[in-house]
Design an enzyme around this catalytic site. Structure first.
Site, mmCIF file in Angstrom:
data_model
loop_
_atom_site.group_PDB
_atom_site.id
_atom_site.type_symbol
_atom_site.label_atom_id
_atom_site.label_comp_id
_atom_site.label_asym_id
_atom_site.label_seq_id
_atom_site.Cartn_x
_atom_site.Cartn_y
_atom_site.Cartn_z
ATOM 1 N N MET A 39 44.865 42.590 68.626
ATOM 2 C CA MET A 39 43.835 41.644 69.083
ATOM 3 C C MET A 39 44.098 41.239 70.533
ATOM 4 O O MET A 39 43.536 40.262 71.023
ATOM 5 C CB MET A 39 43.797 40.421 68.178
ATOM 6 C CG MET A 39 43.411 40.783 66.741
ATOM 7 S SD MET A 39 42.605 39.461 65.856
ATOM 8 C CE MET A 39 43.880 38.224 65.859
ATOM 9 N N LEU A 42 48.709 40.842 74.887
ATOM 10 C CA LEU A 42 49.856 41.646 74.463
ATOM 11 C C LEU A 42 51.203 41.032 74.873
ATOM 12 O O LEU A 42 51.298 40.385 75.912
ATOM 13 C CB LEU A 42 49.736 43.055 75.048
ATOM 14 C CG LEU A 42 48.446 43.807 74.687
ATOM 15 C CD1 LEU A 42 48.433 45.191 75.347
ATOM 16 C CD2 LEU A 42 48.272 43.943 73.186
ATOM 17 N N HIS A 46 53.895 43.853 70.604
ATOM 18 C CA HIS A 46 52.871 44.913 70.681
ATOM 19 C C HIS A 46 53.420 46.145 71.398
ATOM 20 O O HIS A 46 53.193 47.277 70.975
ATOM 21 C CB HIS A 46 51.647 44.423 71.452
ATOM 22 C CG HIS A 46 50.915 43.269 70.828
ATOM 23 N ND1 HIS A 46 50.856 42.032 71.416
ATOM 24 C CD2 HIS A 46 50.216 43.177 69.682
ATOM 25 C CE1 HIS A 46 50.141 41.221 70.651
ATOM 26 N NE2 HIS A 46 49.738 41.893 69.594
ATOM 27 N N LYS A 158 55.966 41.844 61.427
ATOM 28 C CA LYS A 158 55.663 40.432 61.684
ATOM 29 C C LYS A 158 54.570 39.947 60.721
ATOM 30 O O LYS A 158 54.635 38.843 60.200
ATOM 31 C CB LYS A 158 55.214 40.290 63.147
ATOM 32 C CG LYS A 158 54.438 39.057 63.492
ATOM 33 C CD LYS A 158 55.331 37.852 63.566
ATOM 34 C CE LYS A 158 54.664 36.636 64.178
ATOM 35 N NZ LYS A 158 53.337 36.337 63.710
ATOM 36 N N GLN A 162 49.933 41.763 55.724
ATOM 37 C CA GLN A 162 48.906 42.657 56.274
ATOM 38 C C GLN A 162 49.374 44.118 56.212
ATOM 39 O O GLN A 162 48.625 45.014 55.811
ATOM 40 C CB GLN A 162 48.622 42.257 57.724
ATOM 41 C CG GLN A 162 47.819 43.274 58.503
ATOM 42 C CD GLN A 162 47.516 42.786 59.909
ATOM 43 O OE1 GLN A 162 46.642 41.963 60.090
ATOM 44 N NE2 GLN A 162 48.235 43.280 60.898
ATOM 45 N N VAL A 185 59.785 41.837 66.721
ATOM 46 C CA VAL A 185 60.427 41.576 68.013
ATOM 47 C C VAL A 185 60.444 40.059 68.221
ATOM 48 O O VAL A 185 59.426 39.381 68.012
ATOM 49 C CB VAL A 185 59.677 42.284 69.161
ATOM 50 C CG1 VAL A 185 60.286 41.927 70.512
ATOM 51 C CG2 VAL A 185 59.687 43.793 68.942
HETATM 52 P P1 AMP Z 1 47.811 41.091 66.594
HETATM 53 O O1 AMP Z 1 47.415 41.390 68.001
HETATM 54 O O2 AMP Z 1 48.441 39.759 66.397
HETATM 55 O O3 AMP Z 1 46.710 41.382 65.609
HETATM 56 O O4 AMP Z 1 48.964 42.124 66.247
HETATM 57 C C1 AMP Z 1 48.762 43.505 66.384
HETATM 58 C C2 AMP Z 1 49.925 44.226 65.760
HETATM 59 O O5 AMP Z 1 51.126 43.835 66.422
HETATM 60 C C3 AMP Z 1 50.107 43.906 64.277
HETATM 61 O O6 AMP Z 1 50.457 45.086 63.570
HETATM 62 C C4 AMP Z 1 51.244 42.916 64.295
HETATM 63 O O7 AMP Z 1 51.993 42.880 63.093
HETATM 64 C C5 AMP Z 1 52.080 43.441 65.450
HETATM 65 N N1 AMP Z 1 52.950 42.391 65.976
HETATM 66 C C6 AMP Z 1 52.592 41.141 66.354
HETATM 67 N N2 AMP Z 1 53.673 40.430 66.734
HETATM 68 C C7 AMP Z 1 54.746 41.248 66.594
HETATM 69 C C8 AMP Z 1 56.155 41.093 66.795
HETATM 70 N N3 AMP Z 1 56.681 39.953 67.242
HETATM 71 N N4 AMP Z 1 56.944 42.148 66.550
HETATM 72 C C9 AMP Z 1 56.432 43.330 66.096
HETATM 73 N N5 AMP Z 1 55.110 43.535 65.865
HETATM 74 C C10 AMP Z 1 54.278 42.500 66.110
#
Ligand code: AMP
Length: 297
Positions: A39, A42, A46, A158, A162, A185
């Protein structure tokens, strides 16, 4: 491993037809496609998924789409952080072949009425407080999978629930896609990176450290032999609710110790459990988790 000398020009695409055409060309050139849906706004979490994608396939597609149908009426759709210029720069610094930024009006064109719903893993944890959230997630991920047609899709641990739901959906609906789940992370103090961390004020940011501290405490208790999930949850709750001298409020949406496959509460902590929390720091709802597998040191 991807090297700077292999750097390719990153295409920005928002048209669905154009995205499909680029994928056809990549496949004609014999490339395998890895996909990272996001989303936007970044951060290093991400970027770790993007790097993983680059290790697995020759062609990497990243999408940025703030999916309106996964936000509840009282959630932060309008205020969700966005900075597409910064996101572009970050992606251009990685091995990203296409940055796909579809337009909400076209993704959900007039009279849109088709949804994909997973009915078991979506129920507990975040499913209780966020009605319809996962239906929105599975619907958009299905649409993106149909447009991008990746060989591999990378998601983050994270969002543990989902990730499990997507794995289940891919299995149930026979998507020919390998789902890879990449580790969480964290910031130096342990707070899981999240686009929503930017909502936190200075004191809130400090207070948010209690979430990871509680997960570490839980893991330690399990490894010391505590097998009663109620006792572990109580200790976590005490730690999270402990006043830190600031005016910042913390409230627990849930603390659950569940089977890592079924996401249902365990009666005893044995083998592999997922310890998952959702905590509101001020008005920001943050989620985090750890898998404790007593078979692994
Ligand atoms: P989002 O933009 O929040 O929808 O996240 C996009 C993807 O990034 C999803 O698969 C999340 O699980 C992953 N993601 C978000 N935060 C982290 C993090 N801290 N470490 C690893 N992956 C992440």
């Amino acid at each position: 491993m991807w090297h700077e000398k292999n750097k390719t020009f990153m295409e920005m695409i928002s048209s669905i037809d154009e995205m499909r055409a680029v994928i056809v060309r990549a496949r004609d050139a014999g490339k395998r496609v890895a996909f990272v849906p996001t989303m936007g706004f970044l951060h290093n979490g991400h970027l770790s998924l993007i790097r993983k994608a680059g290790e697995l396939c020759e062609f990497v597609v990243v999408s940025i789409f703030v999916n309106p149908i996964q936000f509840g009426v009282n959630e932060d759709l309008e205020g969700y952080p966005r900075d597409i210029e910064r996101d572009k720069r970050l992606c251009a610094g990685e091995h990203v072949d296409v940055l796909f930024t579809p337009i909400a009006k076209l993704m959900y064109a007039g009279g849109y009425s088709t949804y994909v719903e997973e009915k078991f893993l979506s129920e507990p944890l975040c499913g209780l407080a966020r009605t319809g959230h996962f239906k929105g997630v599975t619907t958009i991920v299905t649409k993106l999978f149909n447009i991008v047609q990746p060989d591999v899709a990378v998601f983050g641990q994270k969002d543990a629930q989902q990730a499990r739901i997507i794995q289940r959906m891919v299995f149930d609906l026979n998507f020919p896609i390998e789902v890879v789940i990449a580790p969480i992370v964290r910031e130096p103090d342990g707070l899981a990176m999240s686009s929503r961390n930017m909502y936190l004020g200075l004191d809130e940011r400090k207070r948010a450290g209690c979430i990871y501290a509680a997960l570490c405490l839980a893991e330690e208790l399990c490894r010391q032999g505590e097998s009663d999930p109620v006792k572990v949850k109580n200790r976590m709750s005490e730690l999270i609710m402990r006043e830190d001298g600031s005016n910042v409020s913390a409230s627990i949406d849930y603390i659950e110790i569940v089977d890592h496959l079924t996401l249902r509460p365990v009666k005893n902590i044995g083998n592999a459990v997922l310890i998952a929390v959702a905590v509101r720091i001020g008005s920001t709802r943050l989620i985090d988790n750890v898998i404790v597998d007593l078979n692994v040191a």
